[in-house]
Scaffold this motif. Structure first.
Motif, mmCIF file in Angstrom:
data_model
loop_
_atom_site.group_PDB
_atom_site.id
_atom_site.type_symbol
_atom_site.label_atom_id
_atom_site.label_comp_id
_atom_site.label_asym_id
_atom_site.label_seq_id
_atom_site.Cartn_x
_atom_site.Cartn_y
_atom_site.Cartn_z
ATOM 1 N N ASP A 167 -1.348 4.713 0.728
ATOM 2 C CA ASP A 167 -1.250 5.829 1.665
ATOM 3 C C ASP A 167 0.149 6.432 1.657
ATOM 4 O O ASP A 167 0.311 7.654 1.733
ATOM 5 C CB ASP A 167 -1.611 5.368 3.080
ATOM 6 N N VAL A 168 1.175 5.583 1.580
ATOM 7 C CA VAL A 168 2.554 6.078 1.564
ATOM 8 C C VAL A 168 2.812 6.879 0.293
ATOM 9 O O VAL A 168 3.390 7.974 0.329
ATOM 10 C CB VAL A 168 3.541 4.908 1.694
ATOM 11 N N VAL A 169 2.365 6.361 -0.843
ATOM 12 C CA VAL A 169 2.534 7.086 -2.110
ATOM 13 C C VAL A 169 1.779 8.406 -2.068
ATOM 14 O O VAL A 169 2.228 9.424 -2.621
ATOM 15 C CB VAL A 169 2.042 6.219 -3.289
ATOM 16 N N GLY A 170 0.649 8.427 -1.395
ATOM 17 C CA GLY A 170 -0.141 9.650 -1.287
ATOM 18 C C GLY A 170 0.420 10.653 -0.313
ATOM 19 O O GLY A 170 -0.157 11.739 -0.141
ATOM 20 N N GLY A 171 1.526 10.322 0.343
ATOM 21 C CA GLY A 171 2.177 11.266 1.236
ATOM 22 C C GLY A 171 1.726 11.184 2.680
ATOM 23 O O GLY A 171 2.163 11.985 3.512
ATOM 24 N N ALA A 172 0.877 10.225 3.021
ATOM 25 C CA ALA A 172 0.401 10.099 4.392
ATOM 26 C C ALA A 172 1.496 9.506 5.279
ATOM 27 O O ALA A 172 2.268 8.651 4.850
ATOM 28 C CB ALA A 172 -0.848 9.221 4.442
ATOM 29 N N SER A 173 1.556 9.998 6.506
ATOM 30 C CA SER A 173 2.490 9.457 7.477
ATOM 31 C C SER A 173 1.811 8.296 8.188
ATOM 32 O O SER A 173 1.029 8.495 9.118
ATOM 33 C CB SER A 173 2.906 10.536 8.476
ATOM 34 N N MET A 174 2.071 7.082 7.724
ATOM 35 C CA MET A 174 1.358 5.912 8.209
ATOM 36 C C MET A 174 2.303 4.936 8.899
ATOM 37 O O MET A 174 3.431 4.721 8.450
ATOM 38 C CB MET A 174 0.688 5.174 7.039
ATOM 39 N N ARG A 175 1.826 4.366 10.005
ATOM 40 C CA ARG A 175 2.554 3.267 10.607
ATOM 41 C C ARG A 175 2.350 2.011 9.770
ATOM 42 O O ARG A 175 1.325 1.849 9.102
ATOM 43 C CB ARG A 175 2.038 3.004 12.017
#
Length: 309
Positions: free
Chosen positions: A250-258
């Motif tokens: 998710d982080v690599v995909g650009g999502a703002s994730m906790r």
């Protein structure tokens, strides 16, 4: 007893290395025993990892289990090689005339969509109906649990504002249930979803019992005896590193994730997580397999007739 899976399925090498007894199909047919037939409708993006996770859990029981991998008819997964699907999976249209002692349906990355907007929803509805005549016991996971309760009971799915993500403490609400035999009063389970089925909706569904829940993540495990089904909203089958892999993706995909809650030591993604749910995963699947074994007909052609009467 071992689990029977194709000789060249990638999961076989992993399970053998872990000490799980795996039997080849040629050896299995020489044993004078009827193996339990378990089907796995695998809707997860990383199909090979999910195959291994489920096979590990059902292969740890003392019964011989024959695992059949099933896919949605005509659906082409984007994240799994076509030759893997062709070699190891059978479309549901090809198995719909067969009977199974147990059938597992996994989650799917479609939680934000209305059920009717899912491309294969019509076939999912037919599969759910088919389980009532051709499957002795059904086990659904995450989105499939939400979908089954919507199909059988009309329960709504509520999309969350952010992903419910982490390892959350759960309460054993039914210690006398055969499915929770040996469970602690409290235990932790990984959660990874964008939607939820709420307790008041389940209470209004009729004949449903919440076996386990979480103050943070809501209902977890629901028993639906009228439909021979056990519904798990969370991911007790996950490997130690599965949430870490999802977070990195998710982080690599650009999502703002906790950072997944209660997962990395000190909430530091640089530190390796520890698995605190493995034993309960084995307990749950072992209890489910045992309940099937105690009640399934020896003659597979009799499966489903108890609900037809």
């Amino acid at each position: 007893m071992p689990i029977t899976i194709p000789d060249d399925l990638p999961a076989r090498r992993t399970l053998t290395a872990e000490g799980v007894v795996v039997m080849g199909q040629a050896d299995a047919v020489r044993q004078d025993i009827r193996p339990m037939r378990i089907g796995l409708l695998n809707l997860m993006p990383d199909k090979i990892s999910t195959e291994t996770q489920i096979a590990r859990l059902i292969g740890a029981t003392p019964l011989q289990v024959e695992l059949t991998l099933v896919g949605i008819t005509g659906h082409v997964p984007r994240n799994t090689a076509a030759d893997h699907m062709a070699a190891f999976y059978r479309p549901w249209a090809d198995v719909r005339k067969e009977q199974f002692d147990g059938f597992i349906i996994t989650g799917a990355p479609v939680e934000k969509l209305p059920f009717e907007a899912v491309l294969y929803w019509d076939e999912m509805r037919r599969i759910f109906d088919w389980t009532q005549t051709h499957v002795h016991r059904l086990f659904t996971i995450c989105w499939a649990a939400q979908a089954a309760l919507h199909h059988f009971h009309g329960l709504p799915k509520h999309v969350l504002g952010e992903k419910l993500f982490g390892v959350f403490p759960h309460r054993n609400l039914a210690p006398c249930s055969p499915y929770l035999r040996g469970f602690s009063d409290r235990f932790s389970i990984p959660v990874s979803r964008w939607a939820e089925t709420r307790g008041p909706d389940i209470a209004a569904g009729g004949g449903l019992t919440v076996l386990a829940d979480s103050e943070d993540a809501g209902p977890c495990l629901v028993h639906d005896p009228r439909h021979g089904a056990l519904h798990m909203f969370n991911h007790v089958e996950y490997d130690t590193g599965t949430l870490a892999d999802e977070y990195a993706r998710d982080v690599v995909g650009g999502a703002s994730m906790r950072v997944p809650a209660h997962y990395f030591p000190g909430d530091d993604p640089a530190r390796p997580p520890e698995n605190g749910w493995r034993s309960h995963a084995h307990l749950l699947f072992g209890n489910w397999i045992n309940e099937i074994y105690q009640s399934t007909p020896f003659d597979l052609t009799e499966v489903g007739r108890d609900r037809l009467g």
